[in-house]
Each structure stands twice: as structure tokens, then as C-alpha cells.
Motif scaffolding. Structure first.
Motif, PDB file in Angstrom:
ATOM      1  N   ASN A 152       0.872  -1.326  -0.016  1.00 54.70           N
ATOM      2  CA  ASN A 152      -0.015  -0.077  -0.108  1.00 54.70           C
ATOM      3  C   ASN A 152       0.951   1.302  -0.011  1.00 54.70           C
ATOM      4  OD1 ASN A 152       0.698   0.998   2.736  1.00 54.70           O
ATOM      5  ND2 ASN A 152      -0.628  -0.889   3.400  1.00 54.70           N
ATOM      6  N   GLU A 153       2.132   1.257   0.213  1.00 50.55           N
ATOM      7  CA  GLU A 153       3.008   2.458   0.061  1.00 50.55           C
ATOM      8  C   GLU A 153       2.338   3.495   1.150  1.00 50.55           C
ATOM      9  OE1 GLU A 153       5.559   5.330  -2.877  1.00 50.55           O
ATOM     10  OE2 GLU A 153       4.364   3.627  -3.664  1.00 50.55           O
ATOM     11  N   PHE A 154       2.051   2.877   2.357  1.00 44.33           N
ATOM     12  CA  PHE A 154       1.390   3.970   3.454  1.00 44.33           C
ATOM     13  C   PHE A 154       0.105   4.639   2.709  1.00 44.33           C
ATOM     14  CE2 PHE A 154       5.766   3.166   4.806  1.00 44.33           C
ATOM     15  CZ  PHE A 154       5.292   3.173   6.141  1.00 44.33           C
ATOM     16  N   GLY A 155      -0.953   4.082   2.073  1.00 48.69           N
ATOM     17  CA  GLY A 155      -1.915   4.554   1.617  1.00 48.69           C
ATOM     18  C   GLY A 155      -2.185   4.599   0.038  1.00 48.69           C
ATOM     19  N   LYS A 156      -1.217   4.463  -0.613  1.00 53.46           N
ATOM     20  CA  LYS A 156      -1.213   4.555  -2.059  1.00 53.46           C
ATOM     21  C   LYS A 156      -1.428   3.149  -2.638  1.00 53.46           C
ATOM     22  CE  LYS A 156       1.874   8.469  -2.009  1.00 53.46           C
ATOM     23  NZ  LYS A 156       3.273   9.097  -2.207  1.00 53.46           N
ATOM     24  N   TYR A 157      -2.432   2.785  -2.398  1.00 50.50           N
ATOM     25  CA  TYR A 157      -2.661   1.397  -3.009  1.00 50.50           C
ATOM     26  C   TYR A 157      -2.737   1.453  -4.597  1.00 50.50           C
ATOM     27  CZ  TYR A 157      -4.731  -0.295   1.313  1.00 50.50           C
ATOM     28  OH  TYR A 157      -5.058  -0.941   2.571  1.00 50.50           O
ATOM     29  N   GLU A 158      -1.925   0.265  -5.144  1.00 57.23           N
ATOM     30  CA  GLU A 158      -2.147   0.090  -6.501  1.00 57.23           C
ATOM     31  C   GLU A 158      -2.570  -1.273  -6.844  1.00 57.23           C
ATOM     32  OE1 GLU A 158       1.152   1.443  -8.668  1.00 57.23           O
ATOM     33  OE2 GLU A 158       1.577   3.187  -7.159  1.00 57.23           O
ATOM     34  N   ASP A 159      -2.951  -1.382  -7.964  1.00 58.65           N
ATOM     35  CA  ASP A 159      -3.669  -2.860  -8.566  1.00 58.65           C
ATOM     36  C   ASP A 159      -2.349  -3.468  -8.922  1.00 58.65           C
ATOM     37  OD1 ASP A 159      -6.449  -2.259  -8.050  1.00 58.65           O
ATOM     38  OD2 ASP A 159      -6.543  -1.293 -10.042  1.00 58.65           O
ATOM     39  N   GLU A 202      -0.220  -7.659  -8.494  1.00 54.84           N
ATOM     40  CA  GLU A 202       0.008  -8.738  -8.299  1.00 54.84           C
ATOM     41  C   GLU A 202       0.542  -8.950  -6.624  1.00 54.84           C
ATOM     42  OE1 GLU A 202       2.577 -11.568 -10.196  1.00 54.84           O
ATOM     43  OE2 GLU A 202       1.938 -10.430 -12.115  1.00 54.84           O
ATOM     44  N   PHE A 203       0.178  -9.859  -5.844  1.00 53.37           N
ATOM     45  CA  PHE A 203       0.626  -9.950  -4.409  1.00 53.37           C
ATOM     46  C   PHE A 203       1.791 -10.265  -4.401  1.00 53.37           C
ATOM     47  CE2 PHE A 203      -3.902 -10.980  -4.398  1.00 53.37           C
ATOM     48  CZ  PHE A 203      -4.339 -10.377  -3.418  1.00 53.37           C
ATOM     49  N   ILE A 204       2.501  -9.425  -3.516  1.00 50.45           N
ATOM     50  CA  ILE A 204       4.330  -9.588  -3.074  1.00 50.45           C
ATOM     51  C   ILE A 204       4.336 -10.154  -1.720  1.00 50.45           C
ATOM     52  CG2 ILE A 204       4.656  -7.867  -5.086  1.00 50.45           C
ATOM     53  CD1 ILE A 204       5.269  -6.044  -2.656  1.00 50.45           C
ATOM     54  N   ASP A 205       3.320 -10.298  -0.977  1.00 49.67           N
ATOM     55  CA  ASP A 205       3.524 -10.868   0.297  1.00 49.67           C
ATOM     56  C   ASP A 205       3.048 -12.480   0.283  1.00 49.67           C
ATOM     57  OD1 ASP A 205       4.704  -8.641   1.794  1.00 49.67           O
ATOM     58  OD2 ASP A 205       2.863  -7.649   0.960  1.00 49.67           O
ATOM     59  N   PRO A 225      -0.057   1.211   9.716  1.00 53.99           N
ATOM     60  CA  PRO A 225       1.190   0.940  10.450  1.00 53.99           C
ATOM     61  C   PRO A 225       2.370   0.405   9.670  1.00 53.99           C
ATOM     62  CG  PRO A 225      -0.465  -0.709  10.290  1.00 53.99           C
ATOM     63  CD  PRO A 225      -1.212   0.482   9.546  1.00 53.99           C
ATOM     64  N   ALA A 226       2.340   0.238   8.152  1.00 61.58           N
ATOM     65  CA  ALA A 226       3.252  -0.071   7.554  1.00 61.58           C
ATOM     66  C   ALA A 226       2.939  -0.021   6.061  1.00 61.58           C
ATOM     67  CB  ALA A 226       3.817  -1.745   7.848  1.00 61.58           C
ATOM     68  N   ASP A 227       4.009  -0.285   5.283  1.00 63.18           N
ATOM     69  CA  ASP A 227       3.790  -0.113   3.809  1.00 63.18           C
ATOM     70  C   ASP A 227       3.302  -1.163   3.142  1.00 63.18           C
ATOM     71  OD1 ASP A 227       6.064  -1.657   4.069  1.00 63.18           O
ATOM     72  OD2 ASP A 227       7.189  -0.463   2.269  1.00 63.18           O
ATOM     73  N   HIS A 228       3.228  -2.289   3.788  1.00 63.57           N
ATOM     74  CA  HIS A 228       2.321  -3.557   3.450  1.00 63.57           C
ATOM     75  C   HIS A 228       1.291  -3.920   4.562  1.00 63.57           C
ATOM     76  CE1 HIS A 228       5.540  -5.094   0.558  1.00 63.57           C
ATOM     77  NE2 HIS A 228       5.998  -4.102   0.990  1.00 63.57           N
ATOM     78  N   CYS A 229       0.023  -4.386   3.771  1.00 61.72           N
ATOM     79  CA  CYS A 229      -0.850  -4.832   4.707  1.00 61.72           C
ATOM     80  C   CYS A 229      -0.538  -6.367   5.040  1.00 61.72           C
ATOM     81  CB  CYS A 229      -2.096  -4.885   4.070  1.00 61.72           C
ATOM     82  SG  CYS A 229      -2.885  -3.202   3.491  1.00 61.72           S
ATOM     83  N   PRO A 230      -0.780  -6.751   6.412  1.00 57.86           N
ATOM     84  CA  PRO A 230      -0.565  -8.097   6.610  1.00 57.86           C
ATOM     85  C   PRO A 230      -1.534  -9.039   5.792  1.00 57.86           C
ATOM     86  CG  PRO A 230      -1.704  -6.836   8.416  1.00 57.86           C
ATOM     87  CD  PRO A 230      -1.521  -5.904   7.477  1.00 57.86           C
ATOM     88  N   ILE A 231      -1.032 -10.270   5.907  1.00 62.92           N
ATOM     89  CA  ILE A 231      -1.900 -11.237   5.315  1.00 62.92           C
ATOM     90  C   ILE A 231      -2.194 -12.262   6.259  1.00 62.92           C
ATOM     91  CG2 ILE A 231      -1.498 -10.806   2.897  1.00 62.92           C
ATOM     92  CD1 ILE A 231       0.478 -13.159   2.806  1.00 62.92           C
ATOM     93  N   LEU A 232      -3.357 -13.016   6.153  1.00 61.30           N
ATOM     94  CA  LEU A 232      -3.458 -13.963   7.068  1.00 61.30           C
ATOM     95  C   LEU A 232      -4.072 -15.464   6.443  1.00 61.30           C
ATOM     96  CD1 LEU A 232      -4.448 -14.762  10.261  1.00 61.30           C
ATOM     97  CD2 LEU A 232      -6.915 -13.981   9.404  1.00 61.30           C
ATOM     98  N   ALA A 233      -3.732 -16.430   7.117  1.00 67.13           N
ATOM     99  CA  ALA A 233      -4.009 -17.832   6.390  1.00 67.13           C
ATOM    100  C   ALA A 233      -4.573 -18.589   7.491  1.00 67.13           C
ATOM    101  CB  ALA A 233      -3.074 -18.251   5.560  1.00 67.13           C
ATOM    102  N   VAL A 234      -5.471 -19.379   7.344  1.00 67.87           N
ATOM    103  CA  VAL A 234      -5.912 -20.086   8.436  1.00 67.87           C
ATOM    104  C   VAL A 234      -5.688 -21.529   7.821  1.00 67.87           C
ATOM    105  CG1 VAL A 234      -7.936 -21.223   9.746  1.00 67.87           C
ATOM    106  CG2 VAL A 234      -7.630 -18.877   9.410  1.00 67.87           C
ATOM    107  N   LEU A 235      -4.545 -22.376   8.403  1.00 65.61           N
ATOM    108  CA  LEU A 235      -4.134 -23.419   7.990  1.00 65.61           C
ATOM    109  C   LEU A 235      -4.579 -24.602   9.001  1.00 65.61           C
ATOM    110  CD1 LEU A 235      -0.664 -22.707   7.010  1.00 65.61           C
ATOM    111  CD2 LEU A 235      -2.587 -22.519   5.522  1.00 65.61           C
ATOM    112  N   THR A 236      -4.809 -25.835   8.403  1.00 67.70           N
ATOM    113  CA  THR A 236      -5.285 -26.964   9.180  1.00 67.70           C
ATOM    114  C   THR A 236      -4.579 -28.116   8.754  1.00 67.70           C
ATOM    115  OG1 THR A 236      -7.683 -26.183   9.125  1.00 67.70           O
ATOM    116  CG2 THR A 236      -7.244 -28.693   9.743  1.00 67.70           C
ATOM    117  N   LEU A 237      -3.953 -29.074   9.598  1.00 68.90           N
ATOM    118  CA  LEU A 237      -3.245 -29.898   9.398  1.00 68.90           C
ATOM    119  C   LEU A 237      -4.024 -31.237   9.004  1.00 68.90           C
ATOM    120  CD1 LEU A 237      -0.442 -31.339   9.339  1.00 68.90           C
ATOM    121  CD2 LEU A 237      -0.451 -31.658  11.913  1.00 68.90           C
ATOM    122  N   LYS A 238      -3.821 -31.602   7.612  1.00 68.95           N
ATOM    123  CA  LYS A 238      -4.729 -32.820   7.012  1.00 68.95           C
ATOM    124  C   LYS A 238      -4.413 -34.005   8.096  1.00 68.95           C
ATOM    125  CE  LYS A 238      -4.350 -31.605   2.376  1.00 68.95           C
ATOM    126  NZ  LYS A 238      -3.924 -32.098   0.848  1.00 68.95           N
TER     127      LYS A 238
END
Length: 75
Positions: free
Chosen positions: A24-31, A33-36, A62-75
């Protein structure tokens, strides 16, 4: 280089929550690909995946990247 042991959890998620890209570069969202990424092995299933794009107060980032979240389940 691609790995035969790890996969991108975004690709494995059935319905990823992607209101915008993670950079997001501290608020300057750009369309773009995901880089995180969150990588996982084939022993996991991905239940949820999302970009946490909430801001604080008057569009304070709070940062120049938004956090990402994944909910993982062990098979």
C-alpha cells in the motif's frame, strides 16, 4: 524458483478475501500482484486467506504492506 515442497496458500484458498493487493506504500494502493505470501506444505489445507486492509484512525497505515492471514489445518 518454484518449490515442489511448498505452495502459495493464496492459490490453495477456495475464496480468498482480496479487497486490494497487500502493498500500500502508506496509503497509495495500487492494483497488482500480491508480493507477500504465506507458503505451506501439502500436509495443510487452507481454510481462509485474506489481506487485512483495515486502517487506523484517519487512514493511518502501520506499515507499507498490509498483513495477510491464512488459516491452515493439518490434514
Amino acid at each position: 524458483e518454484a518449490s515442489d515442497k511448498l505452495e502459495d496458500s493464496y492459490v490453495l484458498a477456495k475464496n480468498p478475501y482480496t479487497p486490494r493487493c497487500s502493498f500500500n506504500e502508506f496509503g497509495k494502493y495500487e492494483d497488482g500482484e500480491f508480493i507477500d505470501h504465506i507458503f505451506c506444505s501439502k500436509e495443510f489445507t487452507v481454510g481462509k486467506w485474506g489481506v487485512l486492509s483495515d486502517t487506523y484512525g484517519k487512514l493511518k497505515f502501520p506499515a507499507d504492506h498490509c498483513p495477510i492471514l491464512a488459516v491452515l489445518t493439518l490434514k
